[in-house]
Design a protein around this motif. Sequence first.
Motif, PDB file in Angstrom:
ATOM      1  N   THR A 297      10.476  -8.837  -2.666  1.00 36.59           N
ATOM      2  CA  THR A 297      10.055  -8.900  -1.272  1.00 36.59           C
ATOM      3  C   THR A 297       8.673  -8.261  -1.121  1.00 36.59           C
ATOM      4  OG1 THR A 297      10.980  -6.761  -0.611  1.00 36.59           O
ATOM      5  CG2 THR A 297      12.467  -8.674  -0.568  1.00 36.59           C
ATOM      6  N   HIS A 298       7.995  -8.653  -0.073  1.00 34.31           N
ATOM      7  CA  HIS A 298       6.651  -8.115   0.148  1.00 34.31           C
ATOM      8  C   HIS A 298       6.684  -6.600   0.335  1.00 34.31           C
ATOM      9  CE1 HIS A 298       6.761  -7.084   4.468  1.00 34.31           C
ATOM     10  NE2 HIS A 298       7.687  -8.003   4.528  1.00 34.31           N
ATOM     11  N   ALA A 299       7.746  -6.095   0.970  1.00 34.93           N
ATOM     12  CA  ALA A 299       7.820  -4.663   1.258  1.00 34.93           C
ATOM     13  C   ALA A 299       7.962  -3.833  -0.011  1.00 34.93           C
ATOM     14  CB  ALA A 299       8.987  -4.387   2.200  1.00 34.93           C
ATOM     15  N   GLU A 300       8.504  -4.417  -1.067  1.00 37.36           N
ATOM     16  CA  GLU A 300       8.719  -3.689  -2.314  1.00 37.36           C
ATOM     17  C   GLU A 300       7.492  -3.703  -3.228  1.00 37.36           C
ATOM     18  OE1 GLU A 300      13.202  -4.238  -3.697  1.00 37.36           O
ATOM     19  OE2 GLU A 300      12.313  -6.157  -3.154  1.00 37.36           O
ATOM     20  N   ARG A 301       6.513  -4.530  -2.939  1.00 40.50           N
ATOM     21  CA  ARG A 301       5.365  -4.649  -3.822  1.00 40.50           C
ATOM     22  C   ARG A 301       4.436  -3.452  -3.695  1.00 40.50           C
ATOM     23  NH1 ARG A 301       4.914 -10.557  -1.814  1.00 40.50           N
ATOM     24  NH2 ARG A 301       6.895 -11.221  -2.721  1.00 40.50           N
ATOM     25  N   ILE A 302       3.761  -3.177  -4.763  1.00 36.91           N
ATOM     26  CA  ILE A 302       2.811  -2.073  -4.794  1.00 36.91           C
ATOM     27  C   ILE A 302       1.645  -2.372  -3.850  1.00 36.91           C
ATOM     28  CG2 ILE A 302       1.565  -3.055  -6.765  1.00 36.91           C
ATOM     29  CD1 ILE A 302       1.175  -0.180  -7.782  1.00 36.91           C
ATOM     30  N   GLY A 303       1.121  -1.340  -3.197  1.00 33.23           N
ATOM     31  CA  GLY A 303      -0.041  -1.504  -2.335  1.00 33.23           C
ATOM     32  C   GLY A 303      -1.308  -1.699  -3.148  1.00 33.23           C
ATOM     33  N   THR A 304      -2.336  -2.259  -2.520  1.00 35.82           N
ATOM     34  CA  THR A 304      -3.551  -2.606  -3.252  1.00 35.82           C
ATOM     35  C   THR A 304      -4.256  -1.384  -3.815  1.00 35.82           C
ATOM     36  OG1 THR A 304      -3.788  -4.360  -1.615  1.00 35.82           O
ATOM     37  CG2 THR A 304      -5.575  -4.078  -3.169  1.00 35.82           C
ATOM     38  N   ARG A 305      -4.349  -0.315  -3.045  1.00 35.68           N
ATOM     39  CA  ARG A 305      -5.038   0.881  -3.546  1.00 35.68           C
ATOM     40  C   ARG A 305      -4.324   1.474  -4.749  1.00 35.68           C
ATOM     41  NH1 ARG A 305      -6.407   4.349   1.860  1.00 35.68           N
ATOM     42  NH2 ARG A 305      -7.651   2.792   2.937  1.00 35.68           N
ATOM     43  N   ALA A 306      -2.995   1.605  -4.624  1.00 38.46           N
ATOM     44  CA  ALA A 306      -2.219   2.144  -5.742  1.00 38.46           C
ATOM     45  C   ALA A 306      -2.314   1.220  -6.948  1.00 38.46           C
ATOM     46  CB  ALA A 306      -0.764   2.341  -5.325  1.00 38.46           C
ATOM     47  N   LEU A 307      -2.319  -0.081  -6.700  1.00 39.37           N
ATOM     48  CA  LEU A 307      -2.447  -1.045  -7.790  1.00 39.37           C
ATOM     49  C   LEU A 307      -3.790  -0.869  -8.496  1.00 39.37           C
ATOM     50  CD1 LEU A 307      -1.578  -3.571  -9.370  1.00 39.37           C
ATOM     51  CD2 LEU A 307      -2.532  -4.960  -7.500  1.00 39.37           C
ATOM     52  N   LEU A 308      -4.861  -0.739  -7.748  1.00 47.09           N
ATOM     53  CA  LEU A 308      -6.174  -0.556  -8.364  1.00 47.09           C
ATOM     54  C   LEU A 308      -6.212   0.697  -9.227  1.00 47.09           C
ATOM     55  CD1 LEU A 308      -9.148  -1.389  -8.673  1.00 47.09           C
ATOM     56  CD2 LEU A 308      -9.636  -0.045  -6.626  1.00 47.09           C
ATOM     57  N   ARG A 309      -5.639   1.777  -8.714  1.00 44.22           N
ATOM     58  CA  ARG A 309      -5.616   3.024  -9.476  1.00 44.22           C
ATOM     59  C   ARG A 309      -4.870   2.829 -10.801  1.00 44.22           C
ATOM     60  NH1 ARG A 309      -3.502   5.859  -5.797  1.00 44.22           N
ATOM     61  NH2 ARG A 309      -1.377   6.090  -6.529  1.00 44.22           N
ATOM     62  N   ARG A 310      -3.723   2.147 -10.748  1.00 45.47           N
ATOM     63  CA  ARG A 310      -2.926   1.927 -11.967  1.00 45.47           C
ATOM     64  C   ARG A 310      -3.663   1.019 -12.945  1.00 45.47           C
ATOM     65  NH1 ARG A 310       2.599   1.920 -10.828  1.00 45.47           N
ATOM     66  NH2 ARG A 310       2.911   1.166 -12.955  1.00 45.47           N
ATOM     67  N   VAL A 311      -4.242  -0.058 -12.435  1.00 39.73           N
ATOM     68  CA  VAL A 311      -4.924  -1.018 -13.307  1.00 39.73           C
ATOM     69  C   VAL A 311      -6.129  -0.374 -13.972  1.00 39.73           C
ATOM     70  CG1 VAL A 311      -6.291  -3.145 -13.301  1.00 39.73           C
ATOM     71  CG2 VAL A 311      -4.104  -3.066 -12.093  1.00 39.73           C
ATOM     72  N   GLU A 312      -6.913   0.379 -13.222  1.00 44.83           N
ATOM     73  CA  GLU A 312      -8.081   1.037 -13.816  1.00 44.83           C
ATOM     74  C   GLU A 312      -7.668   2.033 -14.887  1.00 44.83           C
ATOM     75  OE1 GLU A 312     -11.378   0.895 -10.208  1.00 44.83           O
ATOM     76  OE2 GLU A 312      -9.933   2.539 -10.277  1.00 44.83           O
ATOM     77  N   ALA A 313      -6.546   2.730 -14.674  1.00 43.71           N
ATOM     78  CA  ALA A 313      -6.077   3.691 -15.675  1.00 43.71           C
ATOM     79  C   ALA A 313      -5.655   2.984 -16.957  1.00 43.71           C
ATOM     80  CB  ALA A 313      -4.926   4.511 -15.105  1.00 43.71           C
ATOM     81  N   VAL A 314      -4.900   1.902 -16.827  1.00 48.55           N
ATOM     82  CA  VAL A 314      -4.427   1.173 -18.007  1.00 48.55           C
ATOM     83  C   VAL A 314      -5.575   0.463 -18.708  1.00 48.55           C
ATOM     84  CG1 VAL A 314      -2.984  -0.749 -18.785  1.00 48.55           C
ATOM     85  CG2 VAL A 314      -2.076   0.911 -17.154  1.00 48.55           C
ATOM     86  N   ALA A 315      -6.512  -0.089 -17.919  1.00 45.38           N
ATOM     87  CA  ALA A 315      -7.639  -0.806 -18.515  1.00 45.38           C
ATOM     88  C   ALA A 315      -8.664   0.142 -19.120  1.00 45.38           C
ATOM     89  CB  ALA A 315      -8.303  -1.689 -17.460  1.00 45.38           C
ATOM     90  N   GLY A 316      -8.605   1.437 -18.749  1.00 53.26           N
ATOM     91  CA  GLY A 316      -9.541   2.413 -19.279  1.00 53.26           C
ATOM     92  C   GLY A 316     -10.950   2.264 -18.753  1.00 53.26           C
TER      93      GLY A 316
END
Length: 497
Positions: free
Chosen positions: A269-288
């Motif tokens: 559901t849309h409500a369970e999906r990660i928010g864009t800011r949190a997603l960016l933080r996670r992606v940048e960390a994993v991508a280095g």
Amino acid sequence: MTEPYAVPVPRGYRVGVWEVRDPLATGAFGSVYAARRTTDGTPRTAALKFLPTGTGTPRQLAHLRELVEREVELYRRLKRPRLIRMYETVVVDDPGHPELDGATVLVLEKAEGSLHGVRPAEPGPLLAQICEGLAQLHQAGWVHGDLKPANVLLMKDGSARLADFNMAAELEGTHAYTPAFSTPDYTPPELLWAEIGERGRRIRPSADVWAFGVLAHLLLTDSFPLPGGTPTARRDAAAAYARGTDELRLSPELPDAWREIVRECLARTHAERIGTRALLRRVEAVAGTGRSPRLRRRRPRRTTSVLVAAVALAAVGLGVWAGRGDSGDAKDTAAAYGAAELRTDRGVPVAYRRLIVDSAHDCRQPEVSPALLAAMLKAESDFDPDLSDPAKNEYGIARWTPSVLRWWIRADGAPATATPAPPLTPSQSIPAVSRYLCFIEPRLKNSLPGDRRVLLAASYRTSYKKVNAAGGVPPNQRAYAARVAHWLKEYTPPGEQ
């Protein structure tokens, strides 16, 4: 050409100062051609996107004009590093070529290609840039609506830009309205059979988050995250997953570091999906790739009296920075957090900078800026988190009355089930100030004289109804408003006054 182009344009055709060269890409509603400038000036090359708004039936024309207007409006209003740039628009005036006469041409920054059919050797940095582009869109109050590899362009330096915004729409509260067109493989389940109203289909930013999850899985594994050999089969699999009758089966080739990110993007559901800011933080960390630079918010209409705030793309709680014994680098980063919009040399406590900046960015009203929040906290309590004034029933760093704070303490906008009891912590108080100001701003009359930010502060102290009735700051709030105005000037970086 290997496929029919929606708008066939002969090589050598002139549009303003541009000469059409080679075809680049086409879609259902427009075609893109490489072009070169025929006069002195820069840029020397561009991509011309032809949108056929001058021919067709009245119904087709109305639909096409709506798509063109969406795209042009976004390009004109948003100038972001991860969005492809538009240099100008031209309307073709050529009765001798009726198939082109009246067409709108977008003169765009030329890319080297798109992600369509490409599997990068190192997809992580590209995914971080794509996610940064989404964060820029969402922070500015827009939804892309059609994120897919063909709409991610690759530049000469290897970086990525988002493009093709004719399905994009500006948010009105929590939703935007877009045409009922999208690519099924990148459409979240709740939109596959969504009701289409008079204004189109209701869409949230979480739809772009779902599309990002699909795109990430595709770039990292060369496969879609839902089973099926055709888009129709994968659409049916998405519906079964959303109903809970099937599970999400991610490819075993998906690296472990990305697996949870993709899962959070592809929540049922849309409500369970990660928010864009949190997603960016996670992606940048994993991508280095490190954190992206802070980006500027869209400029408000009242350019003479409104501070233009910057965009915070990553939010971390106060506890991450305060009381944890971080390294010196982390402390330095905290001290400089949001420096483009909140001065670092005027005594704003380092422990509260991140909370102030991120709380301001939770409101899309540009008047609700970090400098305003800091100025109000200075005027209210001198940044004292332990302030206690029982005679006025006001407590904490923002001098909240507990019974009033109850209505603004929750991020989802619902009142707390119980009135909070003192002591009131900064992590409770500061975000609530931003939420309350965000509520007040559209309710203040546009005709009120003076600095809109100071009027917001006065409304916080009294009410927007009293400020409206007084035609500005009420007499009994002028001393307080003067203190806020003073500190607002102190905390605003040079050039942003």
